[in-house]
Design an enzyme around this catalytic site. Structure first.
Site, mmCIF file in Angstrom:
data_model
loop_
_atom_site.group_PDB
_atom_site.id
_atom_site.type_symbol
_atom_site.label_atom_id
_atom_site.label_comp_id
_atom_site.label_asym_id
_atom_site.label_seq_id
_atom_site.Cartn_x
_atom_site.Cartn_y
_atom_site.Cartn_z
ATOM 1 N N LEU A 52 1.491 3.533 -2.149
ATOM 2 C CA LEU A 52 1.018 4.745 -2.818
ATOM 3 C C LEU A 52 -0.086 5.452 -2.037
ATOM 4 O O LEU A 52 -0.626 6.457 -2.481
ATOM 5 C CB LEU A 52 0.536 4.422 -4.236
ATOM 6 C CG LEU A 52 1.612 3.914 -5.201
ATOM 7 C CD1 LEU A 52 1.005 3.592 -6.561
ATOM 8 C CD2 LEU A 52 2.735 4.928 -5.353
ATOM 9 N N GLY A 53 -0.419 4.932 -0.869
ATOM 10 C CA GLY A 53 -1.426 5.558 -0.027
ATOM 11 C C GLY A 53 -0.849 6.659 0.839
ATOM 12 O O GLY A 53 0.333 7.013 0.744
ATOM 13 N N GLN A 54 -1.699 7.199 1.718
ATOM 14 C CA GLN A 54 -1.291 8.325 2.570
ATOM 15 C C GLN A 54 -0.062 8.007 3.410
ATOM 16 O O GLN A 54 0.923 8.745 3.402
ATOM 17 C CB GLN A 54 -2.450 8.705 3.499
ATOM 18 C CG GLN A 54 -3.354 9.802 2.974
ATOM 19 C CD GLN A 54 -4.273 10.296 4.077
ATOM 20 O OE1 GLN A 54 -4.927 9.519 4.766
ATOM 21 N NE2 GLN A 54 -4.327 11.591 4.262
ATOM 22 N N GLY A 90 0.821 -1.217 0.000
ATOM 23 C CA GLY A 90 0.000 0.000 0.000
ATOM 24 C C GLY A 90 0.845 1.254 0.000
ATOM 25 O O GLY A 90 0.472 2.273 0.589
ATOM 26 N N LYS A 112 -10.317 -4.578 12.109
ATOM 27 C CA LYS A 112 -9.162 -4.088 12.864
ATOM 28 C C LYS A 112 -9.116 -4.704 14.264
ATOM 29 O O LYS A 112 -8.037 -5.034 14.771
ATOM 30 C CB LYS A 112 -9.185 -2.563 12.937
ATOM 31 C CG LYS A 112 -8.857 -1.873 11.620
ATOM 32 C CD LYS A 112 -7.464 -2.200 11.129
ATOM 33 C CE LYS A 112 -7.074 -1.433 9.896
ATOM 34 N NZ LYS A 112 -5.736 -1.818 9.387
ATOM 35 N N ILE A 141 -1.103 -2.109 -5.359
ATOM 36 C CA ILE A 141 -1.897 -2.766 -6.400
ATOM 37 C C ILE A 141 -1.920 -1.940 -7.683
ATOM 38 O O ILE A 141 -2.138 -2.459 -8.767
ATOM 39 C CB ILE A 141 -3.338 -3.032 -5.896
ATOM 40 C CG1 ILE A 141 -4.046 -4.036 -6.816
ATOM 41 C CG2 ILE A 141 -4.114 -1.719 -5.760
ATOM 42 C CD1 ILE A 141 -5.365 -4.529 -6.270
ATOM 43 N N ARG A 142 -1.650 -0.636 -7.542
ATOM 44 C CA ARG A 142 -1.644 0.246 -8.706
ATOM 45 C C ARG A 142 -0.310 0.209 -9.433
ATOM 46 O O ARG A 142 0.711 -0.151 -8.855
ATOM 47 C CB ARG A 142 -1.949 1.685 -8.267
ATOM 48 C CG ARG A 142 -3.372 1.890 -7.805
ATOM 49 C CD ARG A 142 -3.563 3.254 -7.166
ATOM 50 N NE ARG A 142 -3.056 3.291 -5.795
ATOM 51 C CZ ARG A 142 -3.056 4.367 -5.037
ATOM 52 N NH1 ARG A 142 -3.520 5.510 -5.526
ATOM 53 N NH2 ARG A 142 -2.603 4.326 -3.798
ATOM 54 N N TYR A 191 -14.882 -2.118 8.990
ATOM 55 C CA TYR A 191 -13.487 -1.715 9.140
ATOM 56 C C TYR A 191 -13.039 -1.923 10.582
ATOM 57 O O TYR A 191 -11.977 -2.503 10.845
ATOM 58 C CB TYR A 191 -13.337 -0.260 8.730
ATOM 59 C CG TYR A 191 -11.936 0.294 8.815
ATOM 60 C CD1 TYR A 191 -10.930 -0.162 7.969
ATOM 61 C CD2 TYR A 191 -11.619 1.307 9.718
ATOM 62 C CE1 TYR A 191 -9.645 0.364 8.032
ATOM 63 C CE2 TYR A 191 -10.345 1.845 9.787
ATOM 64 C CZ TYR A 191 -9.363 1.367 8.944
ATOM 65 O OH TYR A 191 -8.092 1.887 8.999
#
Length: 316
Positions: free
Chosen positions: A10-12, A8, A145, A35-36, A141
């Site tokens: 490319l996320g925040q 992940g 978690k 995933i991108r 969510y």
């Protein structure tokens, strides 16, 4: 050294964590994945396009690259997971089990996995929610978690897996767009302030939520991960607090810098999620165990966000 893999990326969080770990250990030792397809981020780092639910490819990347640490950030966030609950469960929980099993088998040494204030819900104290407060989440969510926290503690207790975690509050960053969370208004509002001088909030003006600026989030994450193992007393997930505000107070802080900025309100389904979460967080245990100490106040965060976003806009 064995390499570090970030899912992940490319996320925040990932966008900033790749940079911070590369500065600490060298870009050659940090593998970014998402995933991108690769964009122009992390030009000095190895990049792997990876669906973390493709376990065969995931394990191959780990083995082929001698990965010793994984920062597992790939997730479906709160608002998006409510729209796709089964996908939210699978991505947020089953992939963690896969990584814990890799560590159990001795294929990796250490894991960072982020939890969230979403684990709290009905029955938890709203003000200064404690480390061991009631965890009774009302969203998929949060359910995922909470299960993940219990899995982390189980694998540490049963098999000695060194997995560490933080319950992040809302995260605010100028480097990457928000990714489908309930607290995303606190990022969107800055872009709208600069582009349109106005913003319509999907969260009611009086709704408090705990927030953390990304600089502090990254510093806290690295501080926890490289703290001596005997100082880590929490193997579910550490509370991490900083500032709490509502949309009205955030807008007022922006108006101190941009007096013409206007805000209006049109609460949507995310309002109910926000109301189930804490208003503020007690992070005494993190401060005691490994010296957590945030640096940003609301006003300092607002000034820094507007400065970075304005500079970027001028360069575009």
């Amino acid at each position: 050294m064995r390499k570090i893999l970030i899912t992940g990326s490319l996320g925040q969080i990932g966008t900033e964590l790749v940079k911070a770990l590369s500065a600490k250990f060298g870009a050659d030792n940090v593998i970014a994945s998402d995933i991108r397809e690769r964009n122009n981020a992390f030009p000095e780092n190895q990049y792997e396009q990876l669906d973390v639910m493709d376990y065969e490819k995931f394990e191959k990347i780990v083995i082929d690259n001698n990965v010793g640490e994984i920062y597992h950030l790939a997730a479906l966030l709160s608002a998006t997971a409510e729209k796709h609950p089964l996908m939210g469960w699978d991505l947020n929980t089953k992939t963690l089990i896969f990584i814990l099993e890799l560590a159990k088998a001795g294929k990796i040494d250490k894991i960072f996995w982020p939890s969230s204030i979403a684990v709290f819900g009905r029955g938890a104290h709203k003000m200064m929610t404690g480390q061991e407060d009631v965890r009774n989440p009302l969203t998929m969510y949060g359910v995922a978690k909470m299960a993940g926290e219990n899995l982390c503690e189980y694998y540490f207790t049963k098999f000695g897996v060194d997995v560490r975690s933080i319950r992040y509050p809302g995260l605010i960053s100028h480097s990457a767009p928000a990714g489908g969370g309930t607290t995303d208004y606190a990022v969107e509002i800055f872009h709208h302030a600069l582009d349109k001088n106005a913003y319509t909030s999907y969260i009611d003006k009086h709704t408090y939520m705990p927030m953390l600026y990304m600089d502090d989030a990254i510093a806290g994450t690295l501080k926890l991960m490289y703290t001596e193992v005997d100082k880590v007393s929490v193997r579910t997930s550490y509370n991490l607090g900083c500032m709490s505000f509502n949309p009205e107070e955030l807008a007022a802080a922006i108006q101190r810098v941009r007096p013409d900025f206007q805000i209006s309100y049109a609460p949507d389904f995310r309002q109910q999620i926000a109301e189930s979460w804490p208003h503020s967080i007690d992070d005494t245990v993190a401060r005691k165990d490994w010296g957590w100490q945030p640096q940003f106040t609301l006003n300092r965060m607002v000034e820094d966000m507007l400065m970075h976003l304005s500079s970027r806009s001028e360069l575009a």
